[in-house]
Design a protein around this motif. Structure first.
Motif, mmCIF file in Angstrom:
data_model
loop_
_atom_site.group_PDB
_atom_site.id
_atom_site.type_symbol
_atom_site.label_atom_id
_atom_site.label_comp_id
_atom_site.label_asym_id
_atom_site.label_seq_id
_atom_site.Cartn_x
_atom_site.Cartn_y
_atom_site.Cartn_z
ATOM 1 N N VAL A 160 0.835 -1.201 0.000
ATOM 2 C CA VAL A 160 0.000 0.000 0.000
ATOM 3 C C VAL A 160 0.868 1.249 0.000
ATOM 4 O O VAL A 160 2.028 1.236 0.411
ATOM 5 C CB VAL A 160 -0.964 0.032 1.206
ATOM 6 N N THR A 161 0.291 2.325 -0.474
ATOM 7 C CA THR A 161 0.911 3.632 -0.422
ATOM 8 C C THR A 161 -0.198 4.656 -0.265
ATOM 9 O O THR A 161 -1.355 4.284 -0.094
ATOM 10 C CB THR A 161 1.807 3.881 -1.664
ATOM 11 N N GLY A 162 0.125 5.916 -0.284
ATOM 12 C CA GLY A 162 -0.893 6.941 -0.060
ATOM 13 C C GLY A 162 -1.424 6.837 1.359
ATOM 14 O O GLY A 162 -0.751 6.311 2.248
ATOM 15 N N PRO A 163 -2.630 7.320 1.588
ATOM 16 C CA PRO A 163 -3.188 7.317 2.935
ATOM 17 C C PRO A 163 -3.220 5.925 3.587
ATOM 18 O O PRO A 163 -3.115 5.818 4.802
ATOM 19 C CB PRO A 163 -4.604 7.857 2.745
ATOM 20 N N LEU A 164 -3.331 4.875 2.793
ATOM 21 C CA LEU A 164 -3.360 3.533 3.379
ATOM 22 C C LEU A 164 -2.032 3.138 4.015
ATOM 23 O O LEU A 164 -1.973 2.220 4.816
ATOM 24 C CB LEU A 164 -3.765 2.492 2.328
ATOM 25 N N ALA A 165 -0.968 3.836 3.682
ATOM 26 C CA ALA A 165 0.348 3.537 4.254
ATOM 27 C C ALA A 165 0.711 4.495 5.382
ATOM 28 O O ALA A 165 1.849 4.523 5.836
ATOM 29 C CB ALA A 165 1.404 3.593 3.159
ATOM 30 N N GLU A 166 -0.241 5.252 5.858
ATOM 31 C CA GLU A 166 0.050 6.280 6.855
ATOM 32 C C GLU A 166 0.623 5.713 8.156
ATOM 33 O O GLU A 166 1.501 6.317 8.756
ATOM 34 C CB GLU A 166 -1.190 7.110 7.147
ATOM 35 N N LEU A 167 0.167 4.557 8.595
ATOM 36 C CA LEU A 167 0.710 3.983 9.836
ATOM 37 C C LEU A 167 2.135 3.479 9.647
ATOM 38 O O LEU A 167 2.880 3.363 10.610
ATOM 39 C CB LEU A 167 -0.190 2.856 10.355
ATOM 40 N N GLY A 168 2.524 3.201 8.412
ATOM 41 C CA GLY A 168 3.880 2.723 8.148
ATOM 42 C C GLY A 168 4.876 3.834 7.889
ATOM 43 O O GLY A 168 6.049 3.714 8.233
ATOM 44 N N ILE A 169 4.440 4.916 7.290
ATOM 45 C CA ILE A 169 5.330 6.025 6.911
ATOM 46 C C ILE A 169 5.085 7.255 7.782
ATOM 47 O O ILE A 169 6.007 7.966 8.131
ATOM 48 C CB ILE A 169 5.116 6.410 5.425
ATOM 49 N N GLY A 170 3.837 7.513 8.100
ATOM 50 C CA GLY A 170 3.472 8.726 8.825
ATOM 51 C C GLY A 170 2.727 9.683 7.914
ATOM 52 O O GLY A 170 2.505 9.388 6.735
ATOM 53 N N PRO A 171 2.341 10.829 8.419
ATOM 54 C CA PRO A 171 1.522 11.752 7.639
ATOM 55 C C PRO A 171 2.214 12.278 6.383
ATOM 56 O O PRO A 171 1.552 12.726 5.458
ATOM 57 C CB PRO A 171 1.204 12.889 8.604
ATOM 58 N N ILE A 172 3.533 12.167 6.317
ATOM 59 C CA ILE A 172 4.253 12.612 5.130
ATOM 60 C C ILE A 172 3.854 11.807 3.887
ATOM 61 O O ILE A 172 4.044 12.251 2.763
ATOM 62 C CB ILE A 172 5.779 12.541 5.362
ATOM 63 N N ILE A 173 3.256 10.639 4.080
ATOM 64 C CA ILE A 173 2.864 9.784 2.967
ATOM 65 C C ILE A 173 1.888 10.485 2.033
ATOM 66 O O ILE A 173 1.770 10.148 0.872
ATOM 67 C CB ILE A 173 2.280 8.443 3.463
#
Length: 88
Positions: free
Chosen positions: A58-71
């Motif tokens: 996943v990327t975009g908002p679905l990856a927010e827990l993995g990357i943070g809000p910068i995603i």
């Protein structure tokens, strides 16, 4: 074409932010059908490489827990792509 000069003290740019997980009903059905892990907030629990389940990244908002809000911006998208590519 008609143009006009406008003088202003400031310009405000805004993007849409919804505090809930994107994806709607089709994603909800996939989560249920495949038992995809989610946090209490509804967002995917992903690995360091942003893999939600085998072969599903996943990327975009679905990856927010993995990357943070910068995603949600171009820098975050670049970070997500680097993580995914390294893991494949």
């Amino acid at each position: 074409m008609h143009t006009q000069e406008v003088k202003a003290h400031s310009v405000v740019f805004a993007t849409v932010f919804r505090p809930s997980r994107p994806g709607g009903s089709w994603l909800e059905k996939a989560i249920e059908k495949f038992g995809l892990p989610c946090a209490n907030c509804g967002y995917p629990i992903v690995s360091q490489s942003l893999e939600w389940c085998p072969h599903l990244y996943v990327t975009g908002p679905l990856a927010e827990l993995g990357i943070g809000p910068i995603i949600r911006n171009i820098s975050g998208a670049r970070q997500a792509a680097e993580r995914i590519v390294r893991s494949v």
